[in-house]
Design a protein around this motif. Structure first.
Motif, mmCIF file in Angstrom:
data_model
loop_
_atom_site.group_PDB
_atom_site.id
_atom_site.type_symbol
_atom_site.label_atom_id
_atom_site.label_comp_id
_atom_site.label_asym_id
_atom_site.label_seq_id
_atom_site.Cartn_x
_atom_site.Cartn_y
_atom_site.Cartn_z
ATOM 1 N N VAL A 157 0.872 -1.181 0.000
ATOM 2 C CA VAL A 157 0.000 0.000 0.000
ATOM 3 C C VAL A 157 0.907 1.228 0.000
ATOM 4 N N GLY A 158 0.410 2.362 -0.483
ATOM 5 C CA GLY A 158 1.246 3.561 -0.476
ATOM 6 C C GLY A 158 1.310 4.181 0.907
ATOM 7 N N GLY A 217 5.149 4.146 0.649
ATOM 8 C CA GLY A 217 5.224 5.580 0.417
ATOM 9 C C GLY A 217 4.840 5.857 -1.032
ATOM 10 N N ILE A 218 5.240 7.010 -1.528
ATOM 11 C CA ILE A 218 4.825 7.419 -2.881
ATOM 12 C C ILE A 218 5.976 7.289 -3.878
ATOM 13 N N ARG A 234 -0.646 -4.769 -5.019
ATOM 14 C CA ARG A 234 -0.667 -3.390 -4.518
ATOM 15 C C ARG A 234 -2.103 -2.884 -4.471
ATOM 16 N N ILE A 235 -2.498 -2.335 -3.324
ATOM 17 C CA ILE A 235 -3.821 -1.713 -3.175
ATOM 18 C C ILE A 235 -3.589 -0.204 -3.056
ATOM 19 N N GLY A 236 -4.006 0.534 -4.099
ATOM 20 C CA GLY A 236 -3.713 1.968 -4.098
ATOM 21 C C GLY A 236 -4.922 2.818 -4.416
ATOM 22 N N GLU A 252 -1.686 6.466 -11.652
ATOM 23 C CA GLU A 252 -1.181 6.354 -10.282
ATOM 24 C C GLU A 252 0.341 6.450 -10.378
ATOM 25 N N MET A 253 1.085 5.957 -9.361
ATOM 26 C CA MET A 253 2.508 6.290 -9.376
ATOM 27 C C MET A 253 3.469 5.129 -9.072
ATOM 28 N N GLU A 254 2.961 3.879 -9.030
ATOM 29 C CA GLU A 254 3.867 2.784 -8.653
ATOM 30 C C GLU A 254 3.732 1.499 -9.472
HETATM 31 C C1 R1P Z 1 -0.593 10.036 -4.709
HETATM 32 O O1 R1P Z 1 -1.560 10.698 -3.976
HETATM 33 C C2 R1P Z 1 -0.397 8.610 -4.226
HETATM 34 O O2 R1P Z 1 -1.654 7.913 -4.261
HETATM 35 C C3 R1P Z 1 -1.584 6.786 -5.131
HETATM 36 C C4 R1P Z 1 -0.427 7.118 -6.049
HETATM 37 O O3 R1P Z 1 0.074 5.982 -6.693
HETATM 38 C C5 R1P Z 1 0.543 7.827 -5.138
HETATM 39 O O4 R1P Z 1 1.299 6.935 -4.363
HETATM 40 O O5 R1P Z 1 -1.425 5.546 -4.480
HETATM 41 P P1 R1P Z 1 -1.468 5.280 -2.898
HETATM 42 O O6 R1P Z 1 -2.829 5.721 -2.422
HETATM 43 O O7 R1P Z 1 -1.267 3.815 -2.719
HETATM 44 O O8 R1P Z 1 -0.341 6.059 -2.259
#
Ligand code: R1P
Ligand code: URA
Length: 292
Positions: free
Chosen positions: A35-36, A78-79, A115-117, A241-243
Motif C-alpha cells: 500500500v502507499g 510511500g509514494i 498493490r492496493i492503491g 497512479e505512481m507505482e
Molecule cells: C498520490 O496521492 C499517491 O496515491 C496513489 C499514487 O500511486 C501515489 O502513491 O497511491 P497510494 O494511495 O497507494 O499512495
C-alpha cells in the motif's frame, strides 16, 4: 557459481533486518500486500486474526499476520517508483538471498504481490469509487531502463505506438515510457467480474506528469486529451497512479507474481474527487484479502 552480495550492495542492519524495511527474513510471508500510505497498513492488518511482527522505518511500515489462516505481509511503500525499487529489491533479497552467507539461494522463492492503491480515473466508465486493475502499466518513471532484460519483458510495439500517438520527442519522452503486463493469473483471480481491467500510467509525479496544471504551465498542454483518446488493440488508458509500472516490471525480472488494483478517488474527465475515500477503501482491501 553462486552470486555473493557484499555488505555495500545488500545492506543488513545489526539486528539482521534488511536496511530500509527493517524486516527480518523469517517475518516475510509468500503473500504480500503493498500500500502507499503507511496508515493503510493498520487498516489491512485490522482484519488479521493473528499478528507476528510489526515494524516501522521511514515510510515503510510492515505487519505480518494471518487472514482466514493465510499468512500475509502488508508493507507500505510511500509514494513513487523510486520507493518501489527499494521495497521490491529488499523483499526479493529477504526471500531469495541467504542473509548469513550473503549468497543467492539455490531455489527461487516466488512471492505473490498485490498493490492496493488510489488513482485518478481517465475514462467515463472509471468514475470515483471504481476499482481498476492495471492489466498493463505504462511507466513514465524510467526505473526499468536501468535493469538488463527490460526489452525482454516489455510490450515494445505498444510503447512505440503510444510514443507516436503522443508525438513526444526530446525532453518530453525522456526517460522513454515502458509498457509492462501484470501477472495475468493474478489479475483474473483478484479482478473477478467486479473490477475494471485497465491500462494504467504510472507517473513520476502527481501534478505535471499527470497533466495537472497549477501555477506552472505544462510542457504539453494537450497531454491528457491525447492520453484519454489513445487506443491500441482494444486497449484504452484508464487511470493514473505512481507505482504499478515498477512493481510489475521488477516482479517480472525477479520471477514474482504481481499486480496493482486501485480505487478511483478523482475522475479527471468529469472533474470530480472524493477526499473521504479512507472510509471506503476498506471494501477493496477485503476483496483482495479474500482473493489473494
Ligand atoms: C498520490 O496521492 C499517491 O496515491 C496513489 C499514487 O500511486 C501515489 O502513491 O497511491 P497510494 O494511495 O497507494 O499512495
Ligand atoms: N493518485 C494519483 O496518483 N493520482 C490521482 O489522481 C489520484 C490518486
Amino acid at each position: 557459481m553462486k552470486k555473493y552480495f557484499a555488505s555495500s550492495e545488500l545492506i543488513i542492519n545489526e539486528d539482521g533486518s534488511v536496511f530500509h524495511l527493517h524486516v527480518k527474513p523469517e517475518w516475510l510471508a509468500d503473500k504480500v500486500i503493498l500500500v502507499g500510505d503507511p496508515g493503510r497498513v493498520a487498516l489491512v492488518a485490522s482484519h488479521f486474526e493473528t499478528k507476528e511482527c510489526e515494524v516501522e522505518s521511514r515510510e515503510f511500515k510492515t505487519i505480518t499476520g494471518t487472514y482466514k489462516g493465510k499468512r500475509i505481509t502488508v508493507v507500505s511503500t510511500g509514494i513513487g517508483c523510486d520507493n518501489i525499487d527499494i521495497v521490491m529489491n529488499e523483499l526479493d533479497a529477504l526471500a531469495n538471498i541467504d542473509f548469513q552467507t550473503r549468497e543467492e539461494k539455490p531455489q527461487l522463492r516466488q512471492l505473490e504481490l498485490v498493490r492496493i492503491g488510489t488513482c485518478g480515473g481517465l475514462q467515463p466508465y472509471t468514475p470515483v469509487g471504481t476499482f481498476v486493475c492495471s492489466a498493463k502499466s505504462i511507466g513514465f518513471d524510467g526505473l526499468l531502463n536501468f535493469y538488463a532484460g527490460r526489452n525482454t519483458v516489455c510490450d515494445l510495439p505498444f510503447e512505440r505506438t503510444f510514443l507516436n500517438h503522443m508525438g513526444w520527442s526530446g525532453n518530453m519522452c525522456a526517460p522513454a515510457p515502458y509498457v509492462i503486463d501484470a501477472d495475468t493469473e493474478l489479475i483474473d483471480r483478484i479482478a473477478e467480474d467486479d473490477m475494471v481491467r485497465g491500462v494504467t500510467i504510472a507517473a513520476g509525479g502527481f501534478f505535471g506528469p499527470q497533466g495537472r496544471e497549477l501555477r506552472v504551465p505544462l510542457a504539453d498542454p494537450h497531454q491528457n486529451d491525447k492520453i484519454e483518446k489513445f487506443e491500441y488493440n482494444g486497449y484504452r488508458i484508464t487511470n493514473f497512479e505512481m507505482e504499478s509500472s515498477a512493481l510489475a516490471g521488477l516482479s517480472r525480472l525477479m520471477g514474482h507474481k504481481a499486480m496493482t488494483v486501485c480505487m478511483v478517488i478523482a475522475n479527471r474527465l468529469i472533474k470530480e474527487a472524493n477526499t473521504g475515500y479512507k472510509n471506503t477503501i476498506d471494501q477493496l482491501i477485503l476483496k483482495v484479502l479474500e482473493r489473494i
